[in-house]
Design a protein around this motif. Structure first.
Motif, short mmCIF file in Angstrom:
data_model
loop_
_atom_site.label_atom_id
_atom_site.label_comp_id
_atom_site.label_asym_id
_atom_site.label_seq_id
_atom_site.Cartn_x
_atom_site.Cartn_y
_atom_site.Cartn_z
N LEU A 142 12.56 6.96 5.08
CA LEU A 142 12.55 5.62 5.68
C LEU A 142 11.13 5.05 5.74
CD1 LEU A 142 13.94 3.27 7.15
CD2 LEU A 142 13.71 4.59 9.30
N ALA A 143 10.17 5.90 6.06
CA ALA A 143 8.78 5.44 6.11
C ALA A 143 8.31 5.01 4.71
CB ALA A 143 7.89 6.54 6.66
N ALA A 144 8.73 5.77 3.68
CA ALA A 144 8.36 5.40 2.31
C ALA A 144 8.99 4.08 1.92
CB ALA A 144 8.78 6.50 1.35
N ARG A 145 10.20 3.85 2.34
CA ARG A 145 10.87 2.59 2.01
C ARG A 145 10.15 1.41 2.68
NH1 ARG A 145 17.32 1.18 3.07
NH2 ARG A 145 17.18 -1.04 2.46
N LEU A 146 9.82 1.56 3.95
CA LEU A 146 9.09 0.49 4.64
C LEU A 146 7.70 0.29 4.03
CD1 LEU A 146 10.06 1.31 8.36
CD2 LEU A 146 11.02 -0.48 6.85
N GLY A 147 7.09 1.38 3.62
CA GLY A 147 5.77 1.26 3.01
C GLY A 147 5.82 0.50 1.69
N ALA A 150 6.35 -3.04 2.40
CA ALA A 150 5.11 -3.71 2.85
C ALA A 150 4.24 -4.06 1.66
CB ALA A 150 4.38 -2.82 3.83
N ILE A 151 4.24 -3.19 0.65
CA ILE A 151 3.43 -3.47 -0.55
C ILE A 151 3.97 -4.70 -1.28
CG2 ILE A 151 2.77 -2.56 -2.79
CD1 ILE A 151 2.75 0.23 -1.55
N THR A 152 5.27 -4.80 -1.37
CA THR A 152 5.86 -5.96 -2.06
C THR A 152 5.91 -7.20 -1.18
OG1 THR A 152 8.07 -5.24 -1.37
CG2 THR A 152 7.28 -4.49 -3.52
N GLY A 153 5.63 -7.08 0.10
CA GLY A 153 5.64 -8.21 1.02
C GLY A 153 6.95 -8.44 1.72
N PRO A 243 9.85 3.49 -7.46
CA PRO A 243 8.91 4.22 -6.60
C PRO A 243 9.61 5.00 -5.50
CG PRO A 243 8.12 2.01 -7.01
CD PRO A 243 9.51 2.06 -7.55
N LEU A 244 10.70 4.45 -4.93
CA LEU A 244 11.38 5.16 -3.85
C LEU A 244 12.11 6.40 -4.37
CD1 LEU A 244 11.76 4.95 -0.83
CD2 LEU A 244 13.85 3.63 -1.21
N ALA A 245 12.59 6.33 -5.64
CA ALA A 245 13.23 7.50 -6.23
C ALA A 245 12.22 8.61 -6.43
CB ALA A 245 13.88 7.12 -7.55
#
Length: 294
Positions: A142-147, A150-153, A243-245
């Motif tokens: 979940l943290a990676a998904r939010l991160g 955040a990168i994509t805005g 990236p999430l995969a």
């Protein structure tokens, strides 16, 4: 009176009264003896006639002589100790032999052999530790998904909380978590009490499973039963290098290594306990059964 034949001049003895008495006595005795013998003969004849019938004179030779009859009829008695009867007079002390007491029969004592200890496994611990690893995987995923958002805005400081709550109720978060847990627990069941090196090497498989879980989560989120085959294929192609995969693969691989170290440490402890139980079992067998008196 003189005898004419006697020589002249010799004295002639005249019979006296005493001589007549003696002669009469001798004659009486002779008659009595003759009469007794006749009576005995008559009695024997009557007895023989009563027992055997009239005895013919010619058959007297066939009768057994007295010596032969006595020899044939007499048999020497046989001494039988068992038939001997001992008469104890009141003046003699009566000794009663003590009754024979049978020795006590030893009762067998059945002792149940101790059961061999069953080796304890480590699969249950692997499953419990796998649950904690799955929760950690979900948090990091979940943290990676939010991160990445955040990168994509897509995720900002104002909507980070709402985006997190939104992701918690989606298939694309829980499907990878469930797949990671199943893969971790299966690996723990296979390795069991194995060393940590096995987790380091085979943790790669859990990472691959987490990677596949990410793609499967995207299909469930679509949902795939509302997509055509072409749309499903395009979705999979778009997530292969997402990236999430990649993050799901890395997170799954690393968590397997570190939580696998925990499982391996406990497996080592279980192995020591099994060895100690086996030694105790062997010592018990060597000592044999022990009789405990309370």
């Amino acid at each position: 009176m003189s005898d004419s034949n006697s020589p002249i001049g010799e004295p002639v003895e005249e019979p006296t009264a005493a001589d007549d008495v003696v002669g009469n006595v001798e004659d009486s005795l002779a008659e009595a003896e003759a009469a007794g013998q006749a009576a005995v003969s008559d009695s024997s004849a009557e007895l023989s006639e009563d027992l055997y019938g009239p005895i013919e004179p010619d058959s007297l030779d066939d009768l057994p002589r007295a010596s032969e009859t006595a020899t044939t009829a007499y048999e020497a008695p046989v001494y039988d100790p068992a038939a001997e009867t001992v008469v104890v007079t009141p003046s003699e002390p009566v000794v009663v032999p003590p009754a024979a007491v049978a020795p006590p029969v030893a009762q067998p004592i059945f002792v149940q052999a101790p059961e061999a200890p069953r080796p304890k496994g480590n699969r249950g611990a692997a499953g419990a530790i796998g649950l904690l690893a799955a929760l950690a995987f979900g948090a990091l995923y979940l943290a990676a998904r939010l991160g990445f958002g955040a990168i994509t805005g897509d995720v900002t400081g104002e909507n980070a909380g709402s985006k997190a709550l939104e992701a918690v109720g989606t298939w694309e978060l829980w499907i990878p978590v469930v797949v990671f847990f199943i893969a971790f627990w299966l690996l723990g069941a296979i390795i069991n009490r194995g060393r940590w090196g096995h987790w380091v090497v085979f943790g790669l498989l859990v990472g691959i499973a987490a990677y596949g879980g990410h793609i499967l989560g995207q299909l469930f989120q679509a949902p795939f039963w509302m997509l055509t085959a072409r749309q499903g294929a395009d979705l999979v192609d778009a997530q292969l290098l997402a990236p999430l995969a990649i993050a799901a693969f890395v997170i799954g691989r690393e968590l397997t290594i570190w939580f696998g170290a925990w499982v391996a440490a406990r497996g080592k402890r279980v192995t020591e306990l099994n060895l100690e139980a086996q030694r105790e079992y062997e010592r018990t067998l060597e000592a044999g059964p022990q009789l405990v008196r309370s």
